[in-house]
Design an enzyme around this catalytic site. Sequence first.
Site, PDB file in Angstrom:
ATOM      1  N   GLN A 103       0.837  -1.205   0.000  1.00  0.00           N
ATOM      2  CA  GLN A 103       0.000   0.000   0.000  1.00  0.00           C
ATOM      3  C   GLN A 103       0.873   1.257   0.000  1.00  0.00           C
ATOM      4  OE1 GLN A 103      -3.325   0.336   2.629  1.00  0.00           O
ATOM      5  NE2 GLN A 103      -3.827  -1.845   2.566  1.00  0.00           N
ATOM      6  N   TYR A 191      -1.662   6.648   2.977  1.00  0.00           N
ATOM      7  CA  TYR A 191      -2.323   7.793   2.334  1.00  0.00           C
ATOM      8  C   TYR A 191      -1.928   9.094   3.035  1.00  0.00           C
ATOM      9  CZ  TYR A 191      -6.050  10.811   0.546  1.00  0.00           C
ATOM     10  OH  TYR A 191      -6.752  11.841  -0.053  1.00  0.00           O
ATOM     11  N   GLY A 192      -1.977   9.080   4.370  1.00  0.00           N
ATOM     12  CA  GLY A 192      -1.619  10.273   5.133  1.00  0.00           C
ATOM     13  C   GLY A 192      -0.196  10.723   4.873  1.00  0.00           C
ATOM     14  N   VAL A 193       0.755   9.752   4.874  1.00  0.00           N
ATOM     15  CA  VAL A 193       2.157  10.109   4.618  1.00  0.00           C
ATOM     16  C   VAL A 193       2.321  10.652   3.195  1.00  0.00           C
ATOM     17  CG1 VAL A 193       4.510   9.206   4.395  1.00  0.00           C
ATOM     18  CG2 VAL A 193       3.100   8.537   6.359  1.00  0.00           C
ATOM     19  N   ARG A 229     -18.103  12.891  -0.784  1.00  0.00           N
ATOM     20  CA  ARG A 229     -18.719  11.642  -1.259  1.00  0.00           C
ATOM     21  C   ARG A 229     -18.192  11.294  -2.655  1.00  0.00           C
ATOM     22  NH1 ARG A 229     -22.760  14.362   1.351  1.00  0.00           N
ATOM     23  NH2 ARG A 229     -23.702  15.241  -0.530  1.00  0.00           N
TER      24      ARG A 229
END
Length: 274
Positions: A103, A191-193, A229
């Site tokens: 990931q 994702y955050g990194v 969304r």
Amino acid sequence: MPQVALVTGSNKGIGFAIVRSLCKQFNGDVFLSGRDAGRGTAAVESLNSEGLKPLFQQLDIDNPESVRSARDFFNEKYGGLDVLINNAGIAFKNADTTPFGTQAEVTLKTNFFATRDMCNEFLPIIKPGGRVVNVSSVMSSIALNRCSPELQARFRSNDITEEELVGLMERFVQEAQAGAHSQGGWPDTAYGVSKTGLTVLSRIHARKLRHERPADQILLNACCPGWVRTDMAGPTATKSPDEGAITPVYLALLPAGAGEPQGQFVMDKKVHPW
């Protein structure tokens, strides 16, 4: 030459809503772009049915040849680009069982490394008075606060270089693949990194523009569109795609002569401390 705007990853979701909004507000040609020509053309036709007239550019940000080909097209046809919105990005679902190391590699490849490639190819052709918007996420700030004090200090510093940042992002991927990212001071969010990296990259590139092209008054910022969304965020998010487009479009259309915001992280049209 007419003014021109390009939105990456814009055949659906927030990118599509950004194109719709720019078509209504931007005085020039607006290019919707995506990897798949079929989906891109269908998206353009959908906006045509609303009376809007975007154009389509095939662009896969993960493919350096595709990025350079698009750059050459805009340079030759328009003499550069007035607005670049780097919206393309990916995220694994929370329930996804793909190993974390994988990931990390896949997410950073698109969200950080490919977006950096876009910036490095396109920034030299951004016209004077141009606007560059990197669609980051509030997760960049959350992930930053979960990093070790040492990493936080580097990511917040005003002297971090692009090379140092790239090295840190590569280190995260390697440590994630080795199962050692927690010991390395990293949070459990690829994702955050990836978005922390993008926000810091935005700060570095804005600084560089101020230094190398001060007279051109190009503004470059990172932003969080909010929880929207989309296929990525799911159906329970609080904002519609059109609401998610508000802050990126606000930054893309900052008036001529504006000096701020520059190199900032912006949410709901407000600068947030980094």
